[in-house]
Design a protein around this motif. Structure first.
Motif, PDB file in Angstrom:
ATOM      1  N   ASP A 195       0.827  -1.206   0.000  1.00 16.70           N
ATOM      2  CA  ASP A 195       0.000   0.000   0.000  1.00 16.70           C
ATOM      3  C   ASP A 195       0.859   1.253   0.000  1.00 16.70           C
ATOM      4  O   ASP A 195       0.599   2.208  -0.736  1.00 16.70           O
ATOM      5  N   LEU A 196       1.926   1.257   0.827  1.00 22.78           N
ATOM      6  CA  LEU A 196       2.822   2.415   0.854  1.00 22.78           C
ATOM      7  C   LEU A 196       3.543   2.592  -0.478  1.00 22.78           C
ATOM      8  O   LEU A 196       3.769   3.722  -0.929  1.00 22.78           O
ATOM      9  N   LYS A 197       3.890   1.471  -1.108  1.00 21.64           N
ATOM     10  CA  LYS A 197       4.544   1.551  -2.414  1.00 21.64           C
ATOM     11  C   LYS A 197       3.627   2.185  -3.449  1.00 21.64           C
ATOM     12  O   LYS A 197       4.048   3.049  -4.239  1.00 21.64           O
ATOM     13  N   LEU A 198       2.373   1.792  -3.440  1.00 22.79           N
ATOM     14  CA  LEU A 198       1.416   2.386  -4.381  1.00 22.79           C
ATOM     15  C   LEU A 198       1.230   3.871  -4.090  1.00 22.79           C
ATOM     16  O   LEU A 198       1.139   4.695  -5.012  1.00 22.79           O
ATOM     17  N   LYS A 199       1.185   4.223  -2.788  1.00 25.91           N
ATOM     18  CA  LYS A 199       1.023   5.641  -2.448  1.00 25.91           C
ATOM     19  C   LYS A 199       2.246   6.449  -2.884  1.00 25.91           C
ATOM     20  O   LYS A 199       2.112   7.566  -3.401  1.00 25.91           O
ATOM     21  N   ARG A 200       3.480   5.885  -2.681  1.00 27.30           N
ATOM     22  CA  ARG A 200       4.677   6.598  -3.133  1.00 27.30           C
ATOM     23  C   ARG A 200       4.694   6.735  -4.650  1.00 27.30           C
ATOM     24  O   ARG A 200       5.108   7.769  -5.186  1.00 27.30           O
ATOM     25  N   ARG A 201       4.216   5.687  -5.348  1.00 23.85           N
ATOM     26  CA  ARG A 201       4.162   5.788  -6.806  1.00 23.85           C
ATOM     27  C   ARG A 201       3.187   6.873  -7.243  1.00 23.85           C
ATOM     28  O   ARG A 201       3.462   7.646  -8.167  1.00 23.85           O
ATOM     29  N   GLU A 202       2.031   6.924  -6.558  1.00 24.83           N
ATOM     30  CA  GLU A 202       1.071   7.988  -6.881  1.00 24.83           C
ATOM     31  C   GLU A 202       1.675   9.364  -6.615  1.00 24.83           C
ATOM     32  O   GLU A 202       1.490  10.299  -7.407  1.00 24.83           O
ATOM     33  N   GLN A 203       2.429   9.493  -5.499  1.00 24.93           N
ATOM     34  CA  GLN A 203       3.069  10.773  -5.218  1.00 24.93           C
ATOM     35  C   GLN A 203       4.102  11.122  -6.277  1.00 24.93           C
ATOM     36  O   GLN A 203       4.218  12.285  -6.700  1.00 24.93           O
ATOM     37  N   ARG A 204       4.883  10.103  -6.730  1.00 21.44           N
ATOM     38  CA  ARG A 204       5.856  10.372  -7.800  1.00 21.44           C
ATOM     39  C   ARG A 204       5.159  10.798  -9.082  1.00 21.44           C
ATOM     40  O   ARG A 204       5.609  11.717  -9.781  1.00 21.44           O
ATOM     41  N   GLU A 205       4.048  10.106  -9.391  1.00 20.09           N
ATOM     42  CA  GLU A 205       3.316  10.490 -10.602  1.00 20.09           C
ATOM     43  C   GLU A 205       2.775  11.909 -10.481  1.00 20.09           C
ATOM     44  O   GLU A 205       2.822  12.684 -11.445  1.00 20.09           O
ATOM     45  N   GLN A 206       2.278  12.242  -9.272  1.00 17.00           N
ATOM     46  CA  GLN A 206       1.793  13.609  -9.094  1.00 17.00           C
ATOM     47  C   GLN A 206       2.928  14.625  -9.190  1.00 17.00           C
ATOM     48  O   GLN A 206       2.771  15.687  -9.806  1.00 17.00           O
ATOM     49  N   ARG A 207       4.112  14.280  -8.582  1.00 17.99           N
ATOM     50  CA  ARG A 207       5.252  15.184  -8.710  1.00 17.99           C
ATOM     51  C   ARG A 207       5.693  15.327 -10.163  1.00 17.99           C
ATOM     52  O   ARG A 207       6.040  16.412 -10.616  1.00 17.99           O
ATOM     53  N   GLU A 208       5.667  14.189 -10.904  1.00 20.34           N
ATOM     54  CA  GLU A 208       6.048  14.245 -12.319  1.00 20.34           C
ATOM     55  C   GLU A 208       5.077  15.107 -13.111  1.00 20.34           C
ATOM     56  O   GLU A 208       5.482  15.894 -13.976  1.00 20.34           O
ATOM     57  N   LYS A 209       3.769  14.959 -12.758  1.00 25.06           N
ATOM     58  CA  LYS A 209       2.784  15.798 -13.448  1.00 25.06           C
ATOM     59  C   LYS A 209       3.009  17.269 -13.122  1.00 25.06           C
ATOM     60  O   LYS A 209       2.919  18.128 -14.015  1.00 25.06           O
ATOM     61  N   ARG A 210       3.274  17.548 -11.820  1.00 23.17           N
ATOM     62  CA  ARG A 210       3.546  18.945 -11.462  1.00 23.17           C
ATOM     63  C   ARG A 210       4.811  19.459 -12.133  1.00 23.17           C
ATOM     64  O   ARG A 210       4.862  20.621 -12.571  1.00 23.17           O
ATOM     65  N   ARG A 211       5.850  18.581 -12.222  1.00 22.72           N
ATOM     66  CA  ARG A 211       7.087  18.998 -12.883  1.00 22.72           C
ATOM     67  C   ARG A 211       6.853  19.283 -14.355  1.00 22.72           C
ATOM     68  O   ARG A 211       7.342  20.289 -14.901  1.00 22.72           O
ATOM     69  N   GLN A 212       6.090  18.378 -15.011  1.00 22.15           N
ATOM     70  CA  GLN A 212       5.797  18.613 -16.420  1.00 22.15           C
ATOM     71  C   GLN A 212       4.974  19.879 -16.607  1.00 22.15           C
ATOM     72  O   GLN A 212       5.227  20.661 -17.538  1.00 22.15           O
ATOM     73  N   ALA A 213       4.005  20.084 -15.692  1.00 21.90           N
ATOM     74  CA  ALA A 213       3.213  21.311 -15.798  1.00 21.90           C
ATOM     75  C   ALA A 213       4.087  22.541 -15.585  1.00 21.90           C
ATOM     76  O   ALA A 213       3.931  23.564 -16.274  1.00 21.90           O
ATOM     77  N   LYS A 214       5.052  22.415 -14.637  1.00 19.70           N
ATOM     78  CA  LYS A 214       5.956  23.545 -14.389  1.00 19.70           C
ATOM     79  C   LYS A 214       6.844  23.803 -15.591  1.00 19.70           C
ATOM     80  O   LYS A 214       7.084  24.961 -15.984  1.00 19.70           O
ATOM     81  N   GLU A 215       7.352  22.704 -16.211  1.00 23.59           N
ATOM     82  CA  GLU A 215       8.177  22.871 -17.407  1.00 23.59           C
ATOM     83  C   GLU A 215       7.373  23.500 -18.538  1.00 23.59           C
ATOM     84  O   GLU A 215       7.865  24.378 -19.258  1.00 23.59           O
ATOM     85  N   GLU A 216       6.138  23.017 -18.693  1.00 23.95           N
ATOM     86  CA  GLU A 216       5.298  23.617 -19.739  1.00 23.95           C
ATOM     87  C   GLU A 216       5.061  25.089 -19.455  1.00 23.95           C
ATOM     88  O   GLU A 216       5.086  25.928 -20.378  1.00 23.95           O
ATOM     89  N   GLU A 217       4.884  25.437 -18.174  1.00 26.41           N
ATOM     90  CA  GLU A 217       4.690  26.835 -17.820  1.00 26.41           C
ATOM     91  C   GLU A 217       5.951  27.660 -18.105  1.00 26.41           C
ATOM     92  O   GLU A 217       5.877  28.787 -18.624  1.00 26.41           O
ATOM     93  N   LEU A 218       7.119  27.063 -17.788  1.00 23.86           N
ATOM     94  CA  LEU A 218       8.367  27.766 -18.069  1.00 23.86           C
ATOM     95  C   LEU A 218       8.572  27.953 -19.565  1.00 23.86           C
ATOM     96  O   LEU A 218       9.008  29.020 -20.027  1.00 23.86           O
TER      97      LEU A 218
END
Length: 639
Positions: A343-366
């Motif tokens: 369960d913790l592994k799935l939650k960490r993966r979801e957090q990584r995916e969310q961070r990746e989405k935020r990073r991609q959104a930030k890159e797109e914004e930049l």
């Protein structure tokens, strides 16, 4: 489980492909037989050598190869696997044995090389925390998480400065780390430098049991017995489904197993209130505080449906950790989850995916901001050019303005002349326009009148159409009413004929009833006359009955008197007694004895006379009552 089996399929396919490239064709079949037998053994599946021979015949369409082995592996081995029927650690050991010999190369002389058992456990941890795709790789975040767990188990602080160069590589950032690269990095000693190998082995085993073995917490606790009620120290091991306790931490002698489900709960006991036996509020729930006579502190209770287990920790921190861990295990069981770290592994993966989405959104914004900055600079350059062009245009504009001013003066003079002419033309045009407007106004009024007349004609036409439709409807209704009236008239005539017949019949019946009533009146008069006679007869009979009753009473009195006299006379006279004198009329009367037949005859005749008199009285009473009842019935029949 099925995700693990799919990973095993891919791994075996890759391994068979390597074997097919390394060995000869005649050796491959033997290797496949040994591999299949070992797989069936560790997966607890009965091995069928006949099916293997049948599948790998020489004339078979699928020859002995990796492509021919995978259908057999899926059909006869992996599809028959039952969850919970095998030990996963044995399967992991088999896979480690098959892969480590070729891929795991170490320097035996180095002091930082991990033992084989520790390398195997790190390999299992890597497989558990790797991404769910083949080939198995671990992202840098999961590597950092695993290393932090190992360092925490060794009670040291994780320092990732030495691994920054390794994590910053493009290949690691993009594709992740393979298990052999991870083991090679661990054997370099960057993390374990200066630490005893036994401490490293204990830390790896603790992390292995926690993550792969689903051990939420383990350690020593004092447990109170259910029967003898004494305290014993036990080694407890907590998993999401149960809480087991052993005599020692080697976990060889299991003393009990507590099954955890949604009906279980854990309660803390306040140390400050043990001696007073009071209650305590824990998370808005009132729990009883258990007083103890053995001096145990840091106590808590685990309640199930059947039993209550009393335990004591070494300190308050350990008690809090144990109660939190048990509550976590109960929550995982209620939520239907078998492993906390999955369960913790799935939650960490979801957090990584969310961070990746935020990073991609930030890159797109930049990128968007860079594009806007470039667009702004380009527009500023264009603006400078426009300013230069504007200055040149301004000079040309002033020259043109001078020329236009001169031309304007000339045109103004010409326009003044034309304006006067136009003014004159305008006056004449206004007069003509006034005439035209009057004519147009007349035409508009005429058109309005025609439109109103057309509307009235249309309304009249609609009314006429409606009147004709109503007239047609009225005619149809009138025809229906006439037909209905004719039918009702026929029915009325038939009813009138029936009524006349009924009146005649009623008159005849009335005459018959009248005659019958006259007959009944005559019969009633006759019955009344007879009733008067019966009443007179009843009055006479009542007088006779009264006289008879009077005579009966008198006769009864006489009979009683004579019976007394007879009893007195029938009394025998003893010797020496004088005979009583009854007067001159009874002086010569001799009293007969009881044996005298004449006396018996008189008694019988007297009793018969009394019986006849009583019967006559009864008959007289019955006849009187019968007459009385007949008379009363006659009274009731009179209307």
């Amino acid at each position: 489980m099925w995700l693990w089996l799919n990973t095993l399929r891919h791994w075996l396919s890759d391994k068979m492909h390597q074997i097919c490239q390394d060995v000869a064709h005649f050796q491959l079949k033997k290797i496949i037989e040994v591999l299949s037998h070992n797989l069936c053994t560790v997966l607890s599946i009965p091995h069928d050598p006949v099916a293997l021979e049948e599948h790998f015949r020489d004339d078979d369409d699928g020859p002995v190869s990796s492509q021919g082995y995978m259908p057999y592996l899926n059909k006869y081995i992996l599809d028959k696997v039952i969850e919970g029927s095998f030990i996963k650690e044995n399967v992991d050991e088999l896979c480690w044995t098959l892969t480590a010999k070729k891929n795991y190369h170490t320097d035996k002389t180095s002091s930082t090389v991990l033992p084989e058992k520790d390398a195997f456990r790190l390999w299992c941890l890597f497989n558990f925390l790797s991404e769910d795709k083949y080939p198995l790789v671990m992202v840098p975040d999961e590597v950092e998480y695993l290393l932090k767990k190992v360092c925490m188990a060794m009670s040291i602080e994780f320092n990732c400065v030495e691994l920054e160069d390794f994590f910053s590589q493009d290949s690691v950032q993009q594709s992740g780390i393979t298990v052999w690269v991870f083991l090679e990095m661990m054997n370099t000693g960057k993390i374990t430098r200066g630490i005893d190998k036994s401490i490293i082995s204990m830390a790896i085993e603790e992390v292995y049991r926690e993550i792969v073995g689903d051990v939420l917490k383990e350690g020593y606790l004092w447990k109170k017995g259910q029967l003898r009620r004494n305290w014993k120290e036990r080694w407890f091991t907590l998993r999401p489904s149960n809480l087991s306790y052993y005599t020692g931490e080697d976990r060889k002698d299991c003393q009990g197993n507590i099954v955890l489900d949604g009906n279980c709960c854990v309660e803390e006991v306040d140390d400050d209130q043990i001696m007073f036996g009071r209650s305590k509020w824990i998370k808005n729930v009132l729990f009883p505080v258990l007083p103890d006579r053995d001096g145990k502190r840091c106590m808590f209770c685990l309640k199930t449906l059947s039993k209550t287990y009393e335990m004591s920790a070494s300190d308050t921190k350990q008690r809090q950790e144990w109660t939190t861990a048990i509550q976590t295990a109960i929550r995982l069981h209620v939520e239907g989850k078998n492993s906390l770290h999955k369960d913790l592994k799935l939650k960490r993966r979801e957090q990584r995916e969310q961070r990746e989405k935020r990073r991609q959104a930030k890159e797109e914004e930049l990128q968007r901001l860079r594009a806007l900055q470039e667009e702004r600079e380009r527009k500023l350059a264009e603006l400078e050019l426009l300013k230069e062009a504007q200055k040149q245009a301004q000079a040309l504009l002033e020259q043109d303005e001078q020329r236009r001013r001169q031309q304007h003066e000339q045109l103004q003079r010409a326009l003044e002349i034309q304006l006067r002419e136009a003014e004159e033309a305008r006056v004449s045009m206004q007069a003509e326009m006034a005439l035209k407007e009057e004519e147009a106004e007349k035409q508009r009024k005429r058109i309005q009148e025609l439109e109103e007349m057309q509307k009235r004609l249309e309304e009249a036409l609609q009314q006429e159409i409606k009147a004709r439709l109503d007239e047609e409807a009225f005619r149809l209704a009138q025809a229906g009413l006439l037909a209905e009236e004719e039918e009702k008239m026929k029915a009325l005539m038939s009813l009138q004929e029936e009524q006349e017949e009924y009146i005649l019949k009623t008159q005849r019946e009335k005459q018959e009833l009248k005659q019958e009533m006259e007959n009944k009146s005559r019969a009633l008069d006759e019955a009344q006359r007879q009733l008067e006679e019966v009443r007179a007869n009843r009055h006479r009979v009542d007088q006779d009955v009264v006289a008879a009753q009077r005579k009966l009473r008198q006769a009864s009195t006489n009979v009683k008197h004579w019976n007394v006299q007879m009893n007195r006379l029938m009394r025998p006279i003893g010797p020496g007694e004088k005979r009583p004198s009854l007067g001159s009329s009874f002086s010569s009367f001799q009293v007969p004895t009881q044996r005298d037949p004449g006396l018996r005859l008189r008694r019988r005749s007297g009793s018969e006379d009394r019986d006849e008199e009583s019967k006559e009285n009864v008959d007289t009473r019955a006849s009187c009552e019968k007459r009385h009842s007949h008379t009363s019935n006659g009274d009731m029949d009179i209307p």
